[in-house]
Design an enzyme around this catalytic site. Structure first.
Site, mmCIF file in Angstrom:
data_model
loop_
_atom_site.group_PDB
_atom_site.id
_atom_site.type_symbol
_atom_site.label_atom_id
_atom_site.label_comp_id
_atom_site.label_asym_id
_atom_site.label_seq_id
_atom_site.Cartn_x
_atom_site.Cartn_y
_atom_site.Cartn_z
ATOM 1 N N ASP A 188 -11.353 3.477 4.681
ATOM 2 C CA ASP A 188 -11.891 2.126 4.523
ATOM 3 C C ASP A 188 -13.388 2.073 4.825
ATOM 4 O OD1 ASP A 188 -11.368 -0.319 3.460
ATOM 5 O OD2 ASP A 188 -9.963 -0.961 5.012
ATOM 6 N N GLN A 208 -4.456 -0.995 9.829
ATOM 7 C CA GLN A 208 -4.406 -2.338 9.249
ATOM 8 C C GLN A 208 -4.950 -3.369 10.251
ATOM 9 O OE1 GLN A 208 -3.290 -3.078 6.040
ATOM 10 N NE2 GLN A 208 -4.010 -5.142 6.469
ATOM 11 N N LYS A 221 0.836 -1.206 0.000
ATOM 12 C CA LYS A 221 0.000 0.000 0.000
ATOM 13 C C LYS A 221 0.871 1.256 0.000
ATOM 14 C CE LYS A 221 -3.899 -2.303 2.218
ATOM 15 N NZ LYS A 221 -4.562 -2.672 3.475
#
Ligand code: NAP
Length: 311
Positions: A124, A98, A54
């Site tokens: 997200d 994460q 990422k």
């Protein structure tokens, strides 16, 4: 019949290329690039790889991308303190924590974390406000993996409106947002999970079948309506030889890779499904690169929205 392979890498490249002009114009106007902060707690080996990908991809796209690390022993309070600082940080438009978080942080840690992230920076789409917007079909920031799957289906000209869609898995980050995104595009959606009775029979009704469970090779041809589109989300690092032998024939490329590395990343969909499905998004090469591309796209969207521009 061999299924048409849906190329996640190609669609991810398109998405990144389309985001490039917005990155350039934002950077020119704001005097800084869109900024992403990724928080990694602990040293989970798979998470280390995901985070590295990422960061690399964000850097290549011209974004500022910062890794914020905490040790596995960090408390939930320390993590929430770090998030509070990132919420106030001007150059950071997007925050991604994460998962998974260390078990020691407690059973409700993931929810505490998504509650704490500024909804405008929630790339997200896990904050309850953004989940609410998604339910009402007015989301600007929706979870990266299911959003990427929609891009893959639409750009591969898979008909979603009117289709019967079955999503196996009901997590907050994949299964539920996937079902909602398909619903908003007028699919008739069924969500399956570990308590679903007659799962293979229900799965076989699907025109579009999405498997997001984390059980290697779980979806066999018996689950698949001939000609259906199958999207494999599952990503499991396997070192157990018997699982690999159950999925891949001796002498195949994947078996060779396993022999070389002593481990293999495998999906939820058994490779024999390629003989039955009409189209297949495989693992690797399907959903993974799309997730990363959508993270960049969501960061640019968040940056524009924070700056008061079009999101
Ligand atoms: P998760 O939070 O563990 O959820 C798994 C879901 O699968 C749960 O809803 C569970 O049902 C269901 N399930 C488990 N065993 C099942 C069974 N035998 N039959 C039917 N349903 C079953 O996982 P997740 O975060 O959604 O991730 C799912 C998979 O996708 C994982 O392999 C993950 O690594 C992968 N993933 C990949 C990407 C990517 O970018 N490539 C991104 C995210 C996730 P219950 O709710 O009943 O327990």
């Amino acid at each position: 019949m061999a299924a048409r392979l849906l190329d996640g890498n190609a669609v991810a490249s398109q998405i990144r290329a389309e985001a490039a002009p917005a990155v350039a114009s934002f950077t020119a106007q704001a005097g800084r690039p869109p900024g992403l902060a990724i928080v990694l707690v602990g040293n989970d080996p798979a998470s280390e790889i995901y985070v590295r990908n990422k960061l690399k991809s964000a850097g290549e796209a011209g974004l500022r991308a910062d890794l914020e690390r905490l040790p596995a022993t960090a408390s939930l309070g320390e993590l929430l303190g770090l998030i509070a600082g990132l919420n106030r940080s001007e150059p950071h438009d997007g925050i991604l924590v994460q998962s998974p978080l260390p078990a020691g942080m407690g059973g409700d840690a993931e929810h505490r974390v998504s509650d704490a992230i500024d909804p405008l920076k929630d790339v997200d789409g896990l904050h309850p406000i953004n989940v609410g917007y998604l339910v009402q079909n007015r989301a600007t920031l929706a979870s990266c993996t299911p959003s990427g799957i929609i891009e893959l289906l639409e750009r591969s000209r898979i008909q979603i409106a009117g289709a019967r869609a079955v999503v196996i898995g009901r997590s907050d980050i994949v299964g539920k947002p996937m079902a909602l995104l398909l619903l908003h595009r007028h699919a008739t959606v069924t969500i399956c999970h570990s308590r679903t009775a007659e799962l293979p029979r229900i799965a076989k009704e699907a025109d579009i079948l999405v498997a997001a469970i984390g059980r290697p090779g779980f979806v066999t041809p018996a689950f698949v309506n001939p000609g259906a589109t199958v999207v494999d989300v599952g990503t499991t690092q396997v070192s157990d030889r018997s699982i690999v032998e159950r999925m891949y024939a001796a002498g195949s490329k994947r078996r060779e890779t396993f022999e070389r590395r002593r481990s293999l990343v495998v999906g939820d969909v058994h490779p024999d499904v390629a003989e039955v499905a009409g189209a297949l998004s495989p693992v690797p090469g399907g959903v993974g690169p799309l997730t990363v591309a959508m993270l960049l796209k969501n960061t640019v969207t968040a940056a524009l929205k924070r700056a008061g521009g079009a999101g």
